[in-house]
Design an enzyme around this catalytic site. Structure first.
Site, PDB file in Angstrom:
ATOM      1  N   PHE A 125       0.989  -1.223   0.138  1.00 14.95           N
ATOM      2  CA  PHE A 125       0.134   0.032  -0.104  1.00 14.95           C
ATOM      3  C   PHE A 125       0.917   1.233   0.063  1.00 14.95           C
ATOM      4  CE2 PHE A 125      -2.781   3.089   1.777  1.00 14.95           C
ATOM      5  CZ  PHE A 125      -3.986   2.809   1.435  1.00 14.95           C
ATOM      6  N   ASP A 194       3.135  -3.850   9.319  1.00 15.94           N
ATOM      7  CA  ASP A 194       1.976  -3.190   9.123  1.00 15.94           C
ATOM      8  C   ASP A 194       0.985  -4.229   9.084  1.00 15.94           C
ATOM      9  OD1 ASP A 194      -0.203  -1.939   8.003  1.00 15.94           O
ATOM     10  OD2 ASP A 194       0.712  -0.642   6.816  1.00 15.94           O
ATOM     11  N   TYR A 219     -10.275   0.740  11.064  1.00 16.01           N
ATOM     12  CA  TYR A 219     -11.484   1.022  10.139  1.00 16.01           C
ATOM     13  C   TYR A 219     -11.627   0.245   9.279  1.00 16.01           C
ATOM     14  CZ  TYR A 219      -7.826   3.166   7.156  1.00 16.01           C
ATOM     15  OH  TYR A 219      -6.929   3.548   6.437  1.00 16.01           O
ATOM     16  N   LYS A 220     -10.799  -0.929   8.939  1.00 17.63           N
ATOM     17  CA  LYS A 220     -10.848  -2.101   8.137  1.00 17.63           C
ATOM     18  C   LYS A 220     -11.447  -3.161   8.762  1.00 17.63           C
ATOM     19  CE  LYS A 220      -7.216  -0.522   5.080  1.00 17.63           C
ATOM     20  NZ  LYS A 220      -5.919  -0.304   4.773  1.00 17.63           N
ATOM     21  N   ARG A 368     -11.287  -6.914  -5.663  1.00 15.77           N
ATOM     22  CA  ARG A 368     -10.729  -7.481  -4.438  1.00 15.77           C
ATOM     23  C   ARG A 368     -12.323  -7.873  -3.658  1.00 15.77           C
ATOM     24  NH1 ARG A 368      -7.060  -3.786  -0.897  1.00 15.77           N
ATOM     25  NH2 ARG A 368      -9.037  -2.573  -1.074  1.00 15.77           N
TER      26      ARG A 368
HETATM   27  C1  LIG Z   1      -5.226   1.015   4.668  1.00 15.42           C
HETATM   28  C2  LIG Z   1      -3.733   0.706   4.754  1.00 15.42           C
HETATM   29  C3  LIG Z   1      -3.070   1.912   5.195  1.00 15.42           C
HETATM   30  C4  LIG Z   1      -3.854   3.175   5.612  1.00 15.42           C
HETATM   31  O1  LIG Z   1      -3.034   3.999   6.259  1.00 15.42           O
HETATM   32  P1  LIG Z   1      -3.733   5.371   6.917  1.00 15.42           P
HETATM   33  O2  LIG Z   1      -2.480   6.381   7.233  1.00 15.42           O
HETATM   34  O3  LIG Z   1      -4.339   5.032   8.328  1.00 15.42           O
HETATM   35  O4  LIG Z   1      -4.627   6.161   5.823  1.00 15.42           O
HETATM   36  C5  LIG Z   1      -1.798   2.085   5.481  1.00 15.42           C
HETATM   37  N1  LIG Z   1      -0.955   0.918   4.997  1.00 15.42           N
HETATM   38  C6  LIG Z   1      -1.687  -0.367   4.432  1.00 15.42           C
HETATM   39  C7  LIG Z   1      -0.831  -1.515   4.324  1.00 15.42           C
HETATM   40  C8  LIG Z   1      -2.944  -0.298   4.364  1.00 15.42           C
HETATM   41  O5  LIG Z   1      -3.558  -1.312   4.014  1.00 15.42           O
END
Ligand SMILES: *Cc1c(COP(=O)(O)O)cnc(C)c1O
Length: 409
Positions: A125, A194, A219-220, A368
């Site tokens: 991400f 992460d 939030y996921k 997905r």
């Molecule tokens: C969803 C996600 C994020 C989101 O980062 P925020 O700073 O909380 O918006 C970061 N890293 C990964 C791997 C994700 O899937």
């Protein structure tokens, strides 16, 4: 369909997690397979936020001494068992992006001879790489990418810290946390895990895997609500090693002494920055109360069974329509099904959304479908597969309206 509706109803009758679904407010006519992007709403969230609004109205600033101020650590302790951490090792705070920045500075500030580089993961991400690059610009550290699919052991020379996702957001591929952590430590480097796509998706044992640092969002899979605060984990043996670079007043040893100079707090609250949203914490706390009752092994079993069911129902469709099922095998799978159709992927997802089946699309060509075991029944999965089948068999995805791109995909 290759699987009968009766057989999936029988599975629902035998599902030990079946009751959790009644604790979520799911809109009529929606089959939600996007809990990996934004988790569904726990029914208790509305009341919890309402009570916090009342508290604000009635108690005004006194609210800070009635649970608002302590929320990052209180919620961290609620979350700790879900990710294999101890009390006092988790802070619920800020977002993942900021938490990675804080941990990078905290770890690099410990200064290991000959080690300057930050290694982040190609294909992750993007924010994880972006913030590592931002940190390196201000600190002078070197940033490198581990090429996607590259062998980690070959890229650790001179590396001080690695940022890796436990589950890849695109493919859903799961890394072995214990062996990867050991590999990185044996090379004299640190690793920030992460957990964005693993926390609440599968059992995690941070302590058992020897992990020292981790971040993740709520939030996921954890149903904390849009923009809910993220979390940060630091093993108890590693909480006293200097400053984190976003040294704000809430992370000070005595925030209300209003001293001129910064002194980091002696515990996990050192990783706070500034004032947080009491309302956002209220919604998340309602969700974590539910999560603290979940048997994570049962959750894992149901997650794998649901993703397999979806694929089994559709395997003939994938073949006839040249859809590439890149979902990893069970032992290497997060909690999602990943399908590639570079020509029609976007339109197929839109056609499904028009039928109330919500998945999502990521470039290039990736569809997905996230499986959240608390909010979905086996029958829901079967029904979603049935819609997918009809969208393909009727050619619905060819309708031009499904090829127009919105701002958020
Ligand atoms: C969803 C996600 C994020 C989101 O980062 P925020 O700073 O909380 O918006 C970061 N890293 C990964 C791997 C994700 O899937």
């Amino acid at each position: 369909m290759p699987v009968s509706l009766d057989s999936v109803r029988e599975r629902d009758r035998q599902d030990p997690l079946a009751d959790f679904k009644s604790h979520f407010a799911l809109p009529e006519g929606v089959l939600y397979l996007d809990g990996n992007s934004l988790g569904a709403q726990p029914k208790a969230a509305k009341q919890a936020v309402g009570e916090t609004l009342d508290q604000w109205r009635d108690q005004l600033i006194k609210g800070w001494n009635q649970g608002w101020f302590d929320a990052p650590e209180r919620l961290g302790n609620l979350l700790a068992p879900v990710i294999g951490a101890q009390r006092g090792e988790v802070s619920v705070t800020d977002n993942i992006t900021l938490n990675i920045f804080k941990l990078l500075g905290y770890i690099l500030g410990q200064g290991k001879e000959g080690r300057q580089a930050v290694l982040s993961e190609g294909g992750n991400f993007p924010t994880d790489g972006y913030i590592a690059q931002g940190y390196c610009r201000v600190s002078g550290a070197e940033h490198r990418f581990l090429p996607e699919g590259g062998n980690l052991a070959e890229h650790l020379d001179g590396v001080a810290v690695v940022v890796l996702s436990q589950v890849n957001y695109r493919t859903g591929k799961l890394r072995d946390m214990a062996t990867t952590t050991k590999l990185v430590h044996d090379h004299g480097a640190e690793i920030i895990w992460d957990l964005a796509h693993s926390a609440g998706a599968l059992p995690i044992d941070l302590n058992g895997c020897g992990a020292r640092y981790a971040v993740g969002c709520t939030y996921k899979y954890l149903n904390g609500g849009p923009g809910a605060p993220a979390f940060l984990y630091v093993h108890s043996d590693h909480q006293d090693k200097g400053w984190q670079p976003l040294s704000g007043w809430h992370g000070h040893a005595s925030p209300f002494a209003f001293e001129a100079d910064y002194t980091p707090a002696g515990d996990i609250s050192r990783f706070r920055t500034g004032t947080h949203s009491a309302l956002a914490y209220a919604a998340l706390e309602a969700s974590l109360d539910l999560w603290s009752e979940v048997d994570m092994q049962a959750l894992r079993a149901k997650s794998l069974a649901m993703s397999d069911l979806f694929r089994e129902c559709l395997s003939d469709i994938f073949t006839t329509h040249h859809i590439d099922d890149i979902t990893p095998s069970a032992s290497e799978r997060g909690s999602q099904v990943s399908l590639v159709d570079s020509q029609n992927g976007y339109a197929i997802v839109q056609a499904l959304i028009a039928r109330g089946v919500i998945g999502d699309y990521r470039e290039p060509g990736l569809m997905r479908f996230g499986f959240t075991p608390l909010c979905l029944s086996f029958e829901d999965v079967w029904q979603a597969a049935q819609h997918f089948r009809e969208v393909m068999e009727n050619g619905e995805y060819q309708d031009p309206q499904f090829h127009v791109r919105g701002a958020v995909t």
